[in-house]
Structure formats: C-alpha cells, structure tokens
Design an enzyme around this catalytic site. Structure first.
Site: not given
Ligand SMILES: Cc1ncc(COP(=O)(O)O)c(C=O)c1O
Length: 410
Positions: A312, A316, A246, A341-342, A275-276
């Site tokens: 992301r 987020y 994190g 198309c968003e 950790p990532g």
C-alpha cells in the site's frame, strides 16, 4: 511522533502527524488499542518476521460497530481486503456474507460454505467460470456494464452497479465512482439496464454503488447516495440498495448509515453494505525487524519487510502508523526501507525512532486490510506467516517455502 515502547504497555497506534494534518485539524486523531506490545514481541520471537498479527477481539469489535450503525442491513465483506480462511470463517460466524471479485475468491466463499445471499459476485470483466461458480452458489451478480445482461446465467439475481460520476476525497487509484472510472453503468442508463435484466428473465433486485476506498469526507457518500435516490422515479420500487464500502477507520458510520437509509427509502429498498478495510484493517499489524542502519542522502532503517509484504505505501502512498517496540533516548528520523532492489521499496518516510538496534521489532499498524492479501512473491520472496491472537496465538497461514513458490513450474 510515536513514542517508544515500555514493557507491559498496550500499543496505541496513532495516526501520524502527516495523516492528521491532511485530514484537517478539526478531526480528532484516531487511536485504538490493539494487541499488547509484549505479546507482539513474543510473536516476533516465536514465529519470526516479517509476520502479520491479528487481534480477534478487534475484528469482533469492528463487526459490532458496523452492526450498531447499520442494524440488520446485509453485510457482504469485500474479501479482497483480507481473504484468509480463518478471517472469513470468523466473520461468517457473525452473520457476514462475502463480496467476491475473482474466481479464487468465489472458491474461498465456497470453501467456507457461503451460499445464496451470502455471496455477491462483482467485477468489471467477469469470466465464464465466475458466472458458472457464482450461479452454482446461488449468488447475486453485480452487473457492471450493459453487455452483462446477455452474459449472465439464466434467471440470475442481479444488482446494477451505477457510476455516480463523482470526484471523491481519496487517492486516484482508490476512486471508483468518478466519471472517468471504469466501474458501473452511467446514471442515465441504470433504469434501462434494470428493465433489460427483467426482460431477459433475471431477477433485477436493485442498484449498487461503491465510490472508492479510504474515503476521507463523509459528504462524498451523501452525494453518491443522493444521486442514486434521484433515479427512484425512473426505476420504481426495488428490493435492494447496496451502498458499497470505502469507509475510513474513523468514519462516522452512524451518519453514513442514516444517509444510506434515506436513499434506500426512496426505492422502498433494504440497505446492503460491502465494507472491506473497515472490518479488518485495525485488527492487523505487520511486524518487521531492523536489519541495519544506513545513511546516504537520507537516514534509513533497513527492515526485513517491504513492498512484497505491504504494497500500500508504494501503490497508494498510504501512510501506516509505525510503532517502535523498544525504548531509548536518542530519537532520530528515519525512512523505513525494505529489502527489495527497488528504490520505491519504502514502508514509511520520516519516522521518529529511538536509536534502532539490529533485531529491534517495528509494528506497522492498520495493516489488516490489503496487507497480506496484496503481498506478493516478487523476487521469490515467501509471503509472510499470519497469526491470530485470541487468548493464544494460532498460525492461520504458514510461511511459504521457496519450494512452494516454484511448485507449479517445470
Ligand atoms: C465494489 C467494492 N465494494 C467494496 C469494496 C471494499 O472497499 P473498502 O475496503 O474500502 O471498504 C471494494 C474495494 O475495492 C469494492 O471494489
């Protein structure tokens, strides 16, 4: 504001003004040189866009920073951040194990030959197949609810994930240690779950906590670790305290490590970390080309990457540093709009760019984590190619063909 590119420059990604402001003026801006910009243009030319590029030296440097702070602590890379086999093998060669949260990730761990303490199995609702493969690999299971004690394979090695009931400084969807979060067991039952594991013949090795991703305030870790340390009189000595991951890219790792060691000493335990993002985010960039310009109520630079390549920003509200790989005088403000198309398909808003031309290349930085691994085939779009710079380019994932995408359909 990010400036244009001069040939031969090294690219320095800087946090956007908005991101710095939200972190508070006292925080130094984060910047880190990555792959030289002429190399990025070369990669865009050779491999096409959208393209994920990774810098092997920066991956290694991130490992070095973690080692410098955490010493001999066991490092289990949260492979959800980037599960490309080349990335996994490179980390593994540097002594790093893996935290897996799905059957597919466990298969990846097996594919690269990870076993024993180099595999953690995590997740709030593990499947029977995940228990079976995890046990075959000799993994340690992270128990997320009381009922799991009865579901574990016989004589499993286990940690108990604790929900420290803390609100932390990150996006709601990235917070995992809040009282309302679905993760972990309550503080008041953690010692009982350890006891139940032992009574059932399992090896209850210790406790685990992970409060969320991209945590901005280091004090959040301190509070979480302290809540676990308070359990020591109830649990007695333990072998392992896994303090999760994190960490933001500018986190004070030495400070976090010191707090982790303090908490672990209450149990006489060794520190494990997961950790990532920290290990891979800074090493990666997404390259995308300008397809055209458009003005409605706002000015858009239309680009060939969007939510299907990098989710992301949409998921987020993440703000990635953006670098134009061309120079020019007429600097204007644009939103970077993807091809889907968003209407939410925007990679960034209010980006200052020198006048873009069709084909101009943009590097979206800090995209090595949760970029390629979250990319999708929505709209039958092929997921991007991935290439690694290690003195030369190597393709570490080829671009999918449309046929790849329907190969499993009838
Ligand atoms: C249990 C657990 N550990 C570690 C991580 C890695 O987090 P980060 O990439 O923010 O370091 C995650 C991410 O979701 C996680 O759920």
């Amino acid at each position: 504001m990010l400036s244009g590119f001069l040939p031969g420059d090294r690219i320095v990604y800087r946090r956007t003004f908005i991101e710095c402001a939200s972190r508070g003026a006292s925080r130094p801006p984060y910047d880190r040189a990555v792959i030289a910009s002429d190399l990025l243009l070369d990669a865009a030319e050779r491999f096409g866009t959208p393209l994920y590029v990774y810098d092997a030296a920066e991956l290694d440097a991130a490992v070095g920073r973690v080692r410098a702070a955490f010493g001999h602590a066991r490092v289990s890379y949260a492979m959800k951040a980037n599960s490309n086999l080349t990335v996994l093998r490179r980390l593994q060669a540097r002594g790093i194990g893996f935290e897996c949260v799905s059957l597919g990730e466990l298969h990846r761990a097996r594919e690269v030959g990870a076993r024993g303490d180099d595999v953690l199995v995590n997740g709030p609702a593990k499947s029977a197949e995940e228990y079976t493969l995890g046990a075959a690999l000799g993994a340690t299971f992270i128990v997320d609810r009381e009922e799991e004690v009865a579901l574990l394979p016989p004589r499993s090695r286990a940690l108990v994930r604790v929900n420290p009931a803390l609100d932390v400084s990150t996006h709601d969807h990235l917070a995992t240690g809040a009282a309302i979060s679905k993760f972990g067991v309550r503080l008041d039952v953690a010692a009982d779950v350890l006891a139940a594991l032992r009574a059932a013949g399992h090896d209850a090795r210790g406790l685990h906590v992970h409060i969320g991703s991209a945590i901005r305030d280091a004090a959040d870790f301190e509070r979480a670790f302290a809540r676990l340390a308070d359990l020591a009189p109830l649990t007695g000595p333990l072998e392992v305290l896994d303090v999760g991951g994190g960490w933001s890219l500018d986190a004070d790792l030495h400070g976090i490590a010191a707090r982790a060691r303090e908490a672990a000493s209450a149990f006489g335990a060794q520190v494990w970390v997961e950790p990532g993002r920290y290990l891979v985010a800074g090493a990666g960039a997404l390259l995308t080309r300008v397809v055209g310009l458009k003005r409605t109520g706002r000015s858009f630079a239309l680009i060939d990457a969007g939510m299907t390549e990098l989710l992301r920003p949409m998921l987020y509200g993440a703000q990635h540093p953006v670098q134009a790989l061309w120079s020019g005088a007429d600097v204007q403000t644009y939103d970077l709009a993807g091809p889907a198309c968003e209407s939410g398909d925007l990679l960034a808003r209010d980006v200052r760019l020198p006048e873009p031309h069709v084909g101009a290349v943009i590097a979206v930085g800090e995209a090595g984590a949760y970029g390629a691994s979250m990319s999708s085939t929505y709209l039958t779009r092929s997921r991007p190619m991935e290439v690694l710079w290690d003195g030369e380019w190597s393709v570490i994932r080829r671009r999918e063909t449309p046929q790849d995408l329907w190969a499993t359909e009838v």
